[in-house]
Write an enzyme that holds these catalytic residues in place. Structure first.
Site, short mmCIF file in Angstrom:
data_model
loop_
_atom_site.label_atom_id
_atom_site.label_comp_id
_atom_site.label_asym_id
_atom_site.label_seq_id
_atom_site.Cartn_x
_atom_site.Cartn_y
_atom_site.Cartn_z
N ARG A 166 -6.81 42.26 0.50
CA ARG A 166 -7.88 42.50 1.44
C ARG A 166 -8.52 41.28 1.95
O ARG A 166 -8.56 40.23 1.10
CB ARG A 166 -8.92 43.55 1.02
CG ARG A 166 -8.40 45.18 0.81
CD ARG A 166 -9.40 45.79 0.22
NE ARG A 166 -10.62 45.98 1.18
CZ ARG A 166 -11.50 46.93 0.74
NH1 ARG A 166 -11.43 47.51 -0.50
NH2 ARG A 166 -12.59 46.91 1.65
N HIS A 222 -6.32 45.01 5.41
CA HIS A 222 -7.57 45.93 5.46
C HIS A 222 -7.14 46.97 4.40
O HIS A 222 -6.08 47.37 4.10
CB HIS A 222 -8.21 46.25 6.73
CG HIS A 222 -8.36 45.43 7.84
ND1 HIS A 222 -9.47 44.68 7.87
CD2 HIS A 222 -7.38 44.63 8.59
CE1 HIS A 222 -9.28 43.66 9.01
NE2 HIS A 222 -7.82 43.82 9.27
#
Length: 674
Positions: free
Chosen positions: A487, A626
């Site tokens: 991430r 993400h």
């Protein structure tokens, strides 16, 4: 220019295939910047169509005369490759990211391995231990370590050979092909024609003696479309469907639309699909079956893998010698056909209960065996044969050794050489009676394992799902390489608890981006061809910014799940202001779609091109994205059920390394900071 070794430099540039002649000379830049560059001796070089013009000696050597009349001689190697649109984008991105004014002639110059800015990776807060193993943390129990398990053991448990009669659940564990569609106006008539409804055109094909059907060349350059004069005309009539509650794949948009179109057409038996593997032992059949099963499941198609060897071992034990596999051994032949029929019965019974795609994994090396399977499937499911052909002796030898080391057939054989001799004899028994597929609908994978070329042959294939299967197989290979998932660094919206948005990094996130750059430099220091993929949102782009030496590609498909009207809100605000939406999401996070936004199933659909590209790549890739997106990507590699995807843990500031290769998929996690 990029240094390849102590005595070799590589100059890379991208031009269209029909480029005008390039007129240039090499310059030798002295070590000390204050000294002038030395221009190559002789006439200008002319590059046309990837080939240097002029006499052979001049094309091979570059001569530079120094002030003291000493002449330096350098060898010149020219290698021209066609690149895919993806590779072209990578080159252009690298050029834009690393553009530097030239100190030689005042024209733009590209320095790929530019030095990092001072302070980025040397600050105490961003430094890393020399040994990256210091940061390894345990992976979840349901991690992507399927490579540690013999692949055939991941197949379905034989229900017909268990007392309960119920099948147990399996434990959870590309140069890009360039397809050229010929001009329909240039149609040839006669027996040399091939009708291809999947591309909606006719293509004149040249003769190929050894195999029949449509070939797509996976090597450098345009694909070859080849059909022998003895081959019948292609026709595509496969339709796909399931029934009852599983009649629709758990997907959305184009995927669901294609499934609806397929189930509205065709006879009943076409509504279930059986992929029947064909091939000699040690040709990668089970590996291909496992990968294809994982891919179809991830797309939402109810898919199961039935391995006949697993049935054989359960019914007849694991201590069968090579004589058991002789074609002139009637008892062995009867026993092997019996377990094949049991596996086929189980697969068909599962399909009648709502299953969609069954993958039948066995050698199926004779026409009589394949005819038996087709008779059993008649009126119940559509069969597509998937034949794996490998002529690379190195790959075959490697597969044989892996078989001896991992297969339960040799678990009780302490002597490796004795096991090797037995399996070699077994293989010879199969080779004596092997009959290549030339009947029915089929796909042939010919020398595809290395990822450095090969061909796909397709006959009598049509429909959405068979088309996706062919496209997936074209882009898959066995080349070992790591894929790093992480991430972005913590963002300011993460700190505020707000979803979506496009905020910058927090102070903690900025520390992580420096640590990540340090990590990538250490982990991929010997990988010249690695690339960095990010979304188009600035928090991933900023996280990747300190990483130097690799091209960076922005994918819109890697953007975070679209929260629609809830973008920028906290979950508490959604619960207070939109209680019905909050409860709907809580009940089914997989299928819940934010108002004017996306669901997890929508994310999976848009990530399919990313998965195909990750399968096609032969070099390491770092994906900075993400939480929702990485959950979906990780679920593919770990073969996690769709319903688990919204709940997979993908923490901040942690790197998930997926190692892909011949033994399957393995996972390692690094936690760089709390």
């Amino acid at each position: 220019m990029e240094r390849e070794s102590a005595s070799m430099w590589e100059l890379s540039f991208v031009v269209p295939p029909n480029h005008e002649t390039l007129d240039f000379k090499f310059l030798l830049k002295p070590k000390h910047g204050y000294m002038p560059c030395i221009v190559e001796e002789g006439p200008n070089r002319l590059l046309t169509g990837g080939t240097l013009q002029g006499d052979a000696r001049h094309a091979r050597l570059a001569l530079f005369k120094l002030d003291n009349e000493e002449v330096l001689e350098y060898r010149v190697f020219i290698k021209a490759d066609r690149v895919s649109p993806f590779d072209l984008a990578a080159s252009w991105r690298a050029y834009q990211d690393n553009l530097r004014p030239s100190t030689v002639r005042g024209i733009p110059d590209v320095s790929i391995n530019a030095a990092p800015e001072t302070g980025h990776e040397n600050s105490s807060s961003a430094s890393l231990e020399l040994d990256l193993e210091h940061y390894v943390v345990p992976a979840p129990s349901t991690s992507a370590n399927s490579g540690l398990v013999y692949a055939a053991n991941l197949a379905e448990n034989p229900r017909s050979l268990t007392s309960s009669g119920v099948s147990g659940d399996r434990p959870a564990t590309i140069k890009e092909m360039e397809v050229i569609i010929p001009d329909p106006s240039k149609v040839y008539s006669g027996s040399g024609m091939v009708e291809s409804k999947s591309v909606g055109t006719f293509s004149p094909l040249q003769k190929q003696d050894s195999h029949r059907g449509l070939f797509v060349d996976r090597g450098v350059g345009s694909p070859r479309l080849v059909k022998s004069s003895s081959s019948s005309t292609f026709s595509f009539d496969l339709k796909l469907d399931s029934k009852n509650k599983n009649s629709m794949p758990a997907a959305a948009g184009a995927v669901a639309a294609a499934a609806v179109a397929d189930q509205m057409l065709g006879p009943k038996e076409d509504r279930h699909l059986a992929i029947v593997l064909v091939g000699l032992p040690a040709r990668g059949k089970t590996f291909t079956a496992v990968k294809l099963t994982r891919y179809l499941r991830w797309l939402g198609h109810d898919t199961k893998h039935f391995n006949v060897g697993k049935y054989r071992r359960l019914k007849h034990g694991t201590n069968q010698s090579a004589d058991f596999f002789r074609a002139d051994n009637p008892e062995g032949m009867e026993a092997r056909n019996e377990v094949a029929a049991l596996a086929m019965d189980d697969m068909i019974a599962w399909m009648q209960e709502g299953g969609q795609v069954g993958i039948f994994d066995a050698t199926n090396s004779s026409r009589s065996r394949r005819n038996m399977l087709m008779k059993m499937a008649e009126g119940r499911c559509k069969i597509i044969f998937l034949e794996t052909i490998c002529n690379d002796e190195r790959i075959i030898e490697r597969n044989i050794r892996l078989k001896i080391q991992q297969s339960p057939d040799y678990a009780e054989e302490p002597d490796f050489e004795a096991g090797l001799q037995d399996f070699t004899t077994r293989l010879a028994n199969y080779e004596k009676v092997y009959e290549p597929v030339d009947e029915g609908s089929y796909i042939k994978m010919i020398d595809m394992a290395s990822g450095h070329g090969g061909q796909i042959q397709v006959n009598n294939i049509s429909g959405y799902l068979p088309g996706r299967i062919v496209f997936f197989l074209v882009n898959t290979h066995l080349t070992p390489r790591p894929i790093l998932l992480t991430r972005h660094g913590e963002s300011r919206d993460n700190v505020r608890g707000r979803i979506g948005g496009d905020s910058v990094l927090s102070d903690t996130g900025e520390i992580y981006m420096k640590k990540l750059a340090n990590f990538v430099e250490k982990r991929l220091k010997s990988e010249r061809t690695a690339s960095i993929w990010t979304s188009t949102l600035q928090r991933t782009i900023l996280t990747a910014s300190p990483i130097v030496g690799f091209p960076k590609i922005q994918w819109r498909a890697l953007d975070e799940i679209n929260a629609g009207v809830c973008d920028g809100m906290t979950y508490e605000e959604i619960k207070k202001n939109m209680p019905e939406e909050y409860e709907s999401r809580k009940k089914d996070k997989l299928r819940y779609r934010y108002p004017r936004g996306e669901s997890y199933l929508d994310v999976i659909q848009r990530l399919e091109p990313v998965i195909i590209e990750l399968e096609r790549q032969r070099a390491p890739v770092v994906v900075i994205s993400h939480q929702a997106v990485l959950r979906a990507l990780y679920a593919y590699f770990a073969d996690r059920p769709l319903k688990e995807i919204p709940h997979i843990e993908v923490p901040l500031h942690t790197i998930i390394e997926i190692q892909m290769g011949v033994t399957g998929v393995q996972e390692k996690r690094y936690k760089l900071m709390d």
